[in-house]
Design an enzyme around this catalytic site. Structure first.
Site, PDB file in Angstrom:
ATOM      1  N   THR A  59       0.740  -1.246   0.029  1.00  0.00           N
ATOM      2  CA  THR A  59      -0.040   0.064   0.256  1.00  0.00           C
ATOM      3  C   THR A  59       0.755   1.173  -0.056  1.00  0.00           C
ATOM      4  O   THR A  59       0.229   2.249   0.143  1.00  0.00           O
ATOM      5  CB  THR A  59      -0.923   0.279   1.271  1.00  0.00           C
ATOM      6  N   SER A  95     -15.750 -12.144  13.799  1.00  0.00           N
ATOM      7  CA  SER A  95     -16.802 -11.276  12.936  1.00  0.00           C
ATOM      8  C   SER A  95     -17.548 -11.995  12.011  1.00  0.00           C
ATOM      9  O   SER A  95     -18.609 -11.152  11.389  1.00  0.00           O
ATOM     10  CB  SER A  95     -15.813 -10.010  12.150  1.00  0.00           C
ATOM     11  N   LYS A 129     -13.993  -4.640   3.968  1.00  0.00           N
ATOM     12  CA  LYS A 129     -15.016  -5.575   3.909  1.00  0.00           C
ATOM     13  C   LYS A 129     -16.335  -5.105   2.962  1.00  0.00           C
ATOM     14  O   LYS A 129     -16.865  -5.720   2.279  1.00  0.00           O
ATOM     15  CB  LYS A 129     -15.724  -5.825   5.407  1.00  0.00           C
TER      16      LYS A 129
END
Length: 770
Positions: A357, A676, A719
């Protein structure tokens, strides 16, 4: 079989008593003292046997050898500290068949064993005796354990049984070998035990002798080399050595160096020591290396910084697309430095995000924007504190730590130092490097950082420290408290498209020698590379694929002389092969027991389909799909909650005891863990139990507790990005994640309905068709 008798028993630590000997030994156990006293009162006979583990405090029947010696107690003497010294006369061998407590002592059932059988002829016995004598001579020659009189008395014996007894008495034989001798039922096996011991000791003695001889030769060689070195030194002094010239040159450098007086004083002391070691080349070189290393450090040398915010903004925008939060924080820092004339406390920034990144390249751009020297220190795999603090200079091969070496390489005391992969440090036997970094990364302490090798406080307050990490969870908490965390989230497909178009393609064209007029990669071609050949949060794989396209094009340009190539979405497979990934789209129809969850990975977000089947059984829960411990716990919590509300949906009270549930996560080869998926599993379980379909265009993420409350999660941006890629229309997100939602670009959320939920009943309302 001979008759068995009952005798008091004393287990002995590391001692085997042989028949025909008189032995003293000390006892301190209450049971042993009681046995000895009982024997004196009951006829004097006692059974002594070695215990298998000398350390065991109270050995039972299994903790002792089964063959021992019947002895007659001759004398008991009390010693200090509740110790009793016993003198016994060993009579015969005996075998113990049971061991039990009799009041305060131990008694055993003993069988007297016959004498070992002697089936040797006279000549055979003579041969055995001669072999023993030769072995004893060799043994005494290497160990010198026997006295002259003792050796002579052994060599004068001609009877095999007696010579073995004398050897056992005069030679220090371990109790295990004696125990083996005691248990032997024939003269031959007894001879084998004694002979094996002597042969082994003779071989060990020969090896020790060889080692001693080698050490002696090495010492002689070292002394010879020392004398030669002394002679060389004398010759050098006679011829006029340049040693003093070196010392004078070092002294000049010390006097003109730009450093505080305490630094110069320390170096002058070391130089004085250097002069005293004129005759010792090794010590002299150690001190010379130290002085030269300290001289090379940039004590008061600084580079002039560029405080121009517009210039910094231009460089950051030139090198990086997006990353608004990071750029904004850097520009804020520059503004403060401009207002305080660079006298403010420098923040210690930690850039956290997935691989690729641009964390490392951001640090390089910041260094360029500030006109600072750039030093990168990779901490991945570092598990030694001396890597940070350096070695004590008294050690051979000692070196300064990476911080000091970084300053030396930069040549300035105010560089930008990048701690790369700070989350991948280890902790070994040589200290904890993370603890050593606490001082470095504390602006209140690092003005007097002490490197073990340099031994002079180093001012690190002018250094701008930036750290990078992939996973914030593996950074020690005390270290994390020292840093300001800036998260770099994964790139969207649109961001990857612009990064490729504006940065990567031009870079790869230059690296591969391709002109813009020779090769064109259309926008559709770039989008195809992003969607079908990469699945990552960063752009590293995207860069590799563009490089691969350039290499294929270079080959066509050279071989086929083609100077007009065009890469589109239709011919992309010609350059990159078949598609590596396919978009995991949402299901076409509502289904029972199938729910689409959202997950975070180290390379970005992904959708995670959960499948649940109910079948006749015994109320068992089966989990498949290579799940971690946290995920298994979430499944148990989800099931417990659904069972608590099942009656509201008309589920029979015996359903869960008469049926098994199977929860499966596809792609079983991929490990999965994390809490999650709690609401996802709970929804799928209720759907399978009630036969109510789940809406196919709904995805969800959230942790669940036993009360059905939806708990917050991490990795929300990744997500949501995965849900958008899969064509999901509605996403259920924990209410407590609402602050993070406001920071996510509308480019990601556009076209999706984001529903904030705080209770499992809300989730079921949106997910189930009825």
């Amino acid at each position: 079989m001979s008759e068995k008798i009952i005798l008091p028993v004393i287990p002995l630590r590391g001692l085997t008593i042989l028949p025909g000997t008189t032995v003293h030994f000390d006892i301190s156990r209450k049971t042993s003292i009681a046995a000895a006293k009982g024997a004196m009162l009951e006829g004097g006979k006692l059974f002594v046997v070695a215990q298998k583990d000398p350390v065991e405090e109270a050995p039972g029947f299994d903790g002792i050898y089964k063959v021992g010696t019947v002895v007659e107690v001759k004398q008991l003497n009390k010693l200090p500290d509740n110790i009793v010294r016993v003198m016994v006369e060993a009579k015969k061998r005996g075998r113990i068949y049971s061991l039990y407590e009799n009041g305060k002592r131990l008694d055993g059932e003993i069988e007297i064993m016959p004498e070992p059988v002697n089936q040797l002829t006279k000549n055979q016995e003579e041969a055995f005796v001669r072999e023993l004598k030769e072995a004893v001579k060799q043994f005494d020659g290497t160990t010198h354990e026997l006295t002259t009189l003792g050796l002579k008395s052994v060599l004068n014996i001609s009877e095999l049984k007696k010579i073995m007894q004398q050897i056992l008495l005069r030679v220090k034989i371990d109790y295990i070998s004696k125990q083996e001798f005691l248990e032997s039922d024939t003269i031959v096996s007894q001879f084998t035990t004694v002979m094996a011991f002597l042969v082994k000791e003779n071989e060990i003695g020969e090896i020790r002798g060889e080692i001693i001889e080698k050490v002696k030769k090495r010492l002689d060689k070292s002394q010879r080399e020392h004398i030669l070195r002394e002679q060389i030194q004398v010759i050098r002094e006679e011829l006029g050595d340049d040693f003093m010239a070196d010392a004078e040159e070092l002294e000049k450098k010390i006097m003109v160096m730009d450093a505080e007086d305490f630094v110069k004083d320390k170096l002058l002391k070391e130089l004085s020591r250097f002069k005293t070691y004129a005759g010792n080349a090794v010590e002299g070189n150690v001190i010379r290396t130290y002085i030269e290393t300290v001289l090379e450090l940039p004590w008061n040398k600084v580079t002039k910084e560029n405080p121009d915010i517009k210039n910094a903004e231009t460089i950051l925008d030139r090198d990086h697309y997006g990353l608004k939060k990071v750029k904004e924080r850097i520009l804020e820092f520059l503004a403060i430095r401009q207002l305080t004339q660079a006298k403010g406390v420098s923040p210690i920034v930690c850039l956290v995000g997935p691989p690729g990144t641009g964390k490392t390249s951001i640090a390089r751009s910041i260094a360029e924007a500030l006109n600072k020297k750039y030093v990168r220190i990779c901490l991945g795999g570092v598990d030694d504190e001396s890597e940070i603090r350096g070695h004590r200079k008294t050690y051979v091969g000692a070196m300064p730590g990476r911080i000091a070496k970084g300053l030396k390489d930069a040549g300035t005391s105010n560089p930008l130092i990048l701690f790369d992969e700070i989350d991948k440090m280890g902790r070994g036997v040589h200290g904890d490097p993370a603890s050593a970094l606490l001082e470095v990364l504390d602006s209140e302490q690092n003005s007097k950082f002490r490197d073990n090798y340099i031994e002079i406080p180093i001012d690190l307050s002018k250094v701008l420290f930036i750290a990078t990490a992939n996973d914030i969870e593996t950074i020690p908490q005390p270290l994390m408290d020292r840093m300001e965390i800036i998260e770099i989230e994964g790139y969207t497909d649109n961001e990857k498209f612009h990064i490729a178009k504006d940065h990567l393609i031009a870079k790869e064209f230059e690296k591969n020698g391709i002109k813009k007029s020779w090769l064109t990669i259309t926008d559709e071609g770039i989008n195809s590379i992003v969607k079908y050949y990469t699945r990552e949060a960063g752009v590293r794989q995207l860069d590799r694929n563009i490089a691969k396209v350039c290499r294929k094009a270079a080959k066509l340009i050279v071989e086929d002389k083609k100077k007009r190539l065009k890469v589109t979405s239709k011919n992309i497979e010609k350059y990159l092969g078949r598609k590596q990934f396919d978009i995991d789209l949402a299901n076409e129809k509502d289904d029972i027991g199938i729910v689409r969850g959202l997950a975070w990975t180290a390379v970005g977000g992904t959708t995670l389909q959960v499948e649940v089947n109910a079948m006749p059984g015994k109320g068992e829960l089966k989990l498949t799909g290579q799940l971690g411990d946290v995920m298994k716990e979430s499944a148990q919590i989800a099931l417990s909650y659904i069972r608590s509300i099942a009656n509201e949906y008309g589920v029979d009270k015996d359903f869960f005891s008469e049926n098994d549930l199977h929860i499966h996560f596809p792609e079983g080869a991929v490990p999965k863990d994390g809490p999650s998926a709690g609401i996802t599993m709970a929804t799928a379980i209720l759907s399978a139990v009630t036969n109510i379909p789940v809406r196919c265009k709904v995805a969800m993420t959230g942790e669940i507790n036993l009360r059905g409350k939806v708990m917050p999660i991490g990795g929300l941006k990744e997500k949501l990005l995965a849900a958008k890629t899969a064509g999901i229309k509605k996403v259920l997100v924990p209410k407590k994640n609402e602050p993070q939602l406001s920071e996510i670009s509308s480019e990601i959320t556009r076209g999706m309905s984001i529903v904030m939920v705080s209770d499992m009943r809300e989730v079921l309302k949106h997910a189930l068709t009825k």
